[in-house]
Design a protein around this motif. Sequence first.
Motif, mmCIF file in Angstrom:
data_model
loop_
_atom_site.group_PDB
_atom_site.id
_atom_site.type_symbol
_atom_site.label_atom_id
_atom_site.label_comp_id
_atom_site.label_asym_id
_atom_site.label_seq_id
_atom_site.Cartn_x
_atom_site.Cartn_y
_atom_site.Cartn_z
ATOM 1 N N PRO A 155 -0.248 25.844 6.457
ATOM 2 C CA PRO A 155 1.141 25.944 5.976
ATOM 3 C C PRO A 155 1.352 25.095 4.719
ATOM 4 C CG PRO A 155 1.071 25.577 8.345
ATOM 5 C CD PRO A 155 -0.329 25.381 7.847
ATOM 6 N N GLY A 156 2.017 25.658 3.736
ATOM 7 C CA GLY A 156 2.289 24.929 2.500
ATOM 8 C C GLY A 156 1.092 24.833 1.587
ATOM 9 N N GLY A 157 -0.032 25.490 1.939
ATOM 10 C CA GLY A 157 -1.223 25.430 1.095
ATOM 11 C C GLY A 157 -1.810 24.045 0.989
ATOM 12 N N GLY A 158 -1.610 23.240 2.030
ATOM 13 C CA GLY A 158 -2.107 21.868 2.037
ATOM 14 C C GLY A 158 -1.056 20.838 1.682
ATOM 15 N N ALA A 159 0.074 21.283 1.153
ATOM 16 C CA ALA A 159 1.146 20.351 0.800
ATOM 17 C C ALA A 159 1.965 19.996 2.041
ATOM 18 C CB ALA A 159 2.043 20.955 -0.275
ATOM 19 N N VAL A 160 2.570 18.811 2.014
ATOM 20 C CA VAL A 160 3.328 18.288 3.148
ATOM 21 C C VAL A 160 4.821 18.390 2.858
ATOM 22 C CG1 VAL A 160 3.806 16.212 4.519
ATOM 23 C CG2 VAL A 160 1.473 16.679 3.717
ATOM 24 N N PRO A 161 5.616 18.926 3.785
ATOM 25 C CA PRO A 161 7.071 18.970 3.566
ATOM 26 C C PRO A 161 7.658 17.561 3.426
ATOM 27 C CG PRO A 161 6.432 20.410 5.381
ATOM 28 C CD PRO A 161 5.224 19.592 5.043
ATOM 29 N N VAL A 162 8.536 17.394 2.445
ATOM 30 C CA VAL A 162 9.187 16.098 2.264
ATOM 31 C C VAL A 162 9.967 15.709 3.512
ATOM 32 C CG1 VAL A 162 10.940 14.870 0.925
ATOM 33 C CG2 VAL A 162 9.287 16.327 -0.237
ATOM 34 N N ASP A 163 10.465 16.686 4.250
ATOM 35 C CA ASP A 163 11.223 16.399 5.476
ATOM 36 C C ASP A 163 10.359 15.735 6.539
ATOM 37 O OD1 ASP A 163 13.493 17.445 4.366
ATOM 38 O OD2 ASP A 163 13.331 19.395 5.370
ATOM 39 N N ASP A 164 9.025 15.855 6.437
ATOM 40 C CA ASP A 164 8.127 15.228 7.406
ATOM 41 C C ASP A 164 7.777 13.791 7.032
ATOM 42 O OD1 ASP A 164 8.053 17.486 8.970
ATOM 43 O OD2 ASP A 164 6.148 18.235 8.176
ATOM 44 N N VAL A 165 8.225 13.328 5.864
ATOM 45 C CA VAL A 165 7.890 11.987 5.384
ATOM 46 C C VAL A 165 8.814 10.965 6.054
ATOM 47 C CG1 VAL A 165 7.741 10.458 3.389
ATOM 48 C CG2 VAL A 165 7.021 12.853 3.190
ATOM 49 N N VAL A 166 8.220 9.966 6.698
ATOM 50 C CA VAL A 166 8.994 8.893 7.334
ATOM 51 C C VAL A 166 9.550 7.948 6.281
ATOM 52 C CG1 VAL A 166 8.901 6.972 8.962
ATOM 53 C CG2 VAL A 166 7.598 9.061 9.423
ATOM 54 N N GLY A 167 8.712 7.616 5.289
ATOM 55 C CA GLY A 167 9.143 6.711 4.236
ATOM 56 C C GLY A 167 7.958 6.124 3.506
ATOM 57 N N PRO A 168 8.213 5.357 2.446
ATOM 58 C CA PRO A 168 7.134 4.712 1.701
ATOM 59 C C PRO A 168 6.598 3.480 2.430
ATOM 60 C CG PRO A 168 9.235 4.095 0.769
ATOM 61 C CD PRO A 168 9.542 5.093 1.853
ATOM 62 N N VAL A 169 5.303 3.242 2.266
ATOM 63 C CA VAL A 169 4.710 2.020 2.805
ATOM 64 C C VAL A 169 5.120 0.868 1.896
ATOM 65 C CG1 VAL A 169 2.575 0.809 3.335
ATOM 66 C CG2 VAL A 169 2.768 3.262 3.815
ATOM 67 N N SER A 170 5.837 -0.106 2.459
ATOM 68 C CA SER A 170 6.336 -1.218 1.655
ATOM 69 C C SER A 170 5.438 -2.448 1.716
ATOM 70 C CB SER A 170 7.756 -1.608 2.088
ATOM 71 O OG SER A 170 8.672 -0.590 1.754
ATOM 72 N N ALA A 171 4.724 -2.633 2.838
ATOM 73 C CA ALA A 171 3.942 -3.857 2.965
ATOM 74 C C ALA A 171 2.913 -3.734 4.080
ATOM 75 C CB ALA A 171 4.855 -5.049 3.253
ATOM 76 N N VAL A 172 1.847 -4.510 3.939
ATOM 77 C CA VAL A 172 0.940 -4.766 5.057
ATOM 78 C C VAL A 172 1.454 -6.025 5.732
ATOM 79 C CG1 VAL A 172 -1.425 -5.284 5.774
ATOM 80 C CG2 VAL A 172 -1.029 -3.729 3.852
ATOM 81 N N VAL A 173 1.827 -5.926 6.998
ATOM 82 C CA VAL A 173 2.430 -7.060 7.695
ATOM 83 C C VAL A 173 1.461 -7.747 8.655
ATOM 84 C CG1 VAL A 173 4.731 -6.077 7.474
ATOM 85 C CG2 VAL A 173 3.379 -5.552 9.500
ATOM 86 N N TRP A 174 0.306 -7.148 8.883
ATOM 87 C CA TRP A 174 -0.705 -7.742 9.767
ATOM 88 C C TRP A 174 -2.047 -7.079 9.488
ATOM 89 C CZ3 TRP A 174 -0.482 -11.924 12.772
ATOM 90 C CH2 TRP A 174 -1.535 -12.153 13.663
ATOM 91 N N PRO A 175 -3.163 -7.829 9.486
ATOM 92 C CA PRO A 175 -3.329 -9.249 9.819
ATOM 93 C C PRO A 175 -2.940 -10.161 8.655
ATOM 94 C CG PRO A 175 -5.437 -8.300 9.245
ATOM 95 C CD PRO A 175 -4.457 -7.152 9.247
ATOM 96 N N LEU A 176 -2.860 -11.451 8.961
ATOM 97 C CA LEU A 176 -2.388 -12.413 7.980
ATOM 98 C C LEU A 176 -3.285 -12.476 6.746
ATOM 99 C CD1 LEU A 176 -1.263 -15.365 10.307
ATOM 100 C CD2 LEU A 176 0.149 -13.572 9.268
ATOM 101 N N ASN A 177 -4.587 -12.236 6.921
ATOM 102 C CA ASN A 177 -5.492 -12.331 5.777
ATOM 103 C C ASN A 177 -5.471 -11.089 4.896
ATOM 104 O OD1 ASN A 177 -6.819 -10.516 7.392
ATOM 105 N ND2 ASN A 177 -8.761 -11.640 7.491
ATOM 106 N N HIS A 178 -4.616 -10.117 5.240
ATOM 107 C CA HIS A 178 -4.513 -8.920 4.406
ATOM 108 C C HIS A 178 -3.055 -8.581 4.098
ATOM 109 C CE1 HIS A 178 -5.737 -4.511 3.478
ATOM 110 N NE2 HIS A 178 -5.945 -5.286 2.435
ATOM 111 N N LEU A 179 -2.181 -9.575 4.154
ATOM 112 C CA LEU A 179 -0.779 -9.341 3.824
ATOM 113 C C LEU A 179 -0.663 -8.829 2.387
ATOM 114 C CD1 LEU A 179 0.964 -12.508 5.327
ATOM 115 C CD2 LEU A 179 0.728 -10.247 6.366
ATOM 116 N N ASP A 180 0.179 -7.839 2.204
ATOM 117 C CA ASP A 180 0.364 -7.281 0.868
ATOM 118 C C ASP A 180 1.761 -6.679 0.780
ATOM 119 O OD1 ASP A 180 -0.174 -6.613 -1.722
ATOM 120 O OD2 ASP A 180 -1.745 -5.145 -1.275
#
Length: 255
Positions: free
Chosen positions: A223-248
């Motif tokens: 479906p969509g030729g491999g493209a993803v419906p925008v309605d299926d998007v939860v949201g942008p990844v804002s940060a890595v919150v765990w583990p502490l040595n990979h916070l971003d």
Amino acid sequence: MAVNLPETPSEAGAGPAPAPGGRAEARRRARGGRGRGVRRTGHRSRPWWIEVPAMLAVGLGVALLIKTSLFQVFTIPSGSMENTLRVGDRVGVNKLAPLTGWKPEPGQPVVFKDPGDWLPPQPIDGNPVTHAMTSALSFVGLVPPKDNYLVKRVIATGGQTVQCTGTTLTVDGRKVDEPYLHAGDDSCAHLNFGPVTVPAGHIWVEGDHRSDSADSRYHRSGPGGGAVPVDDVVGPVSAVVWPLNHLDWFGWVGR
């Protein structure tokens, strides 16, 4: 001559004797206040069996509000986004962004719901009690959901044309600069395709570990030729919150 002595030391030089019953009243007050501190008026503490459930209910309500409208945490299950996101990383996804008019843009890592059999069937916990508890905690956002969600990077949006030839990825004929690619990978990872025009209301997504990512390139017949419906998007990844040595931190809208 008889001399009358004071009955107690406090009577000597202490002024006139207290009124009848005064000593008893003073002793009663002293006993009643000893070790009790200041008594507040107009307040009655509730029993613990009322206060504890009330506090839990408030906490769950706050967690549900945050999970529903603000942020949700997801666990990275595979290496398809290495080295930007690693296996086991927990990422915070900004769910408020779509509610305020945000739309996915090229270059942003996003979390989206499986648009149609991209993921294999997920095993179900054989213990019904633990399965029910995990599902409930996931619903209110206290534990990350384990299935039906993927994370990839947006390459192109609705109306744009994407193509890969040799080692070069282009969008609308312009080469895409990809400093986030996994070491040793090129943009095409030996898979040429296109040109593909992304349908309106969809996004084209690929993993940063291009040679280890079953993304839009591998679902062009779906479906969509491999493209993803925008309605299926939860949201942008804002940060890595765990583990502490990979916070971003990628920014409020995952830039």
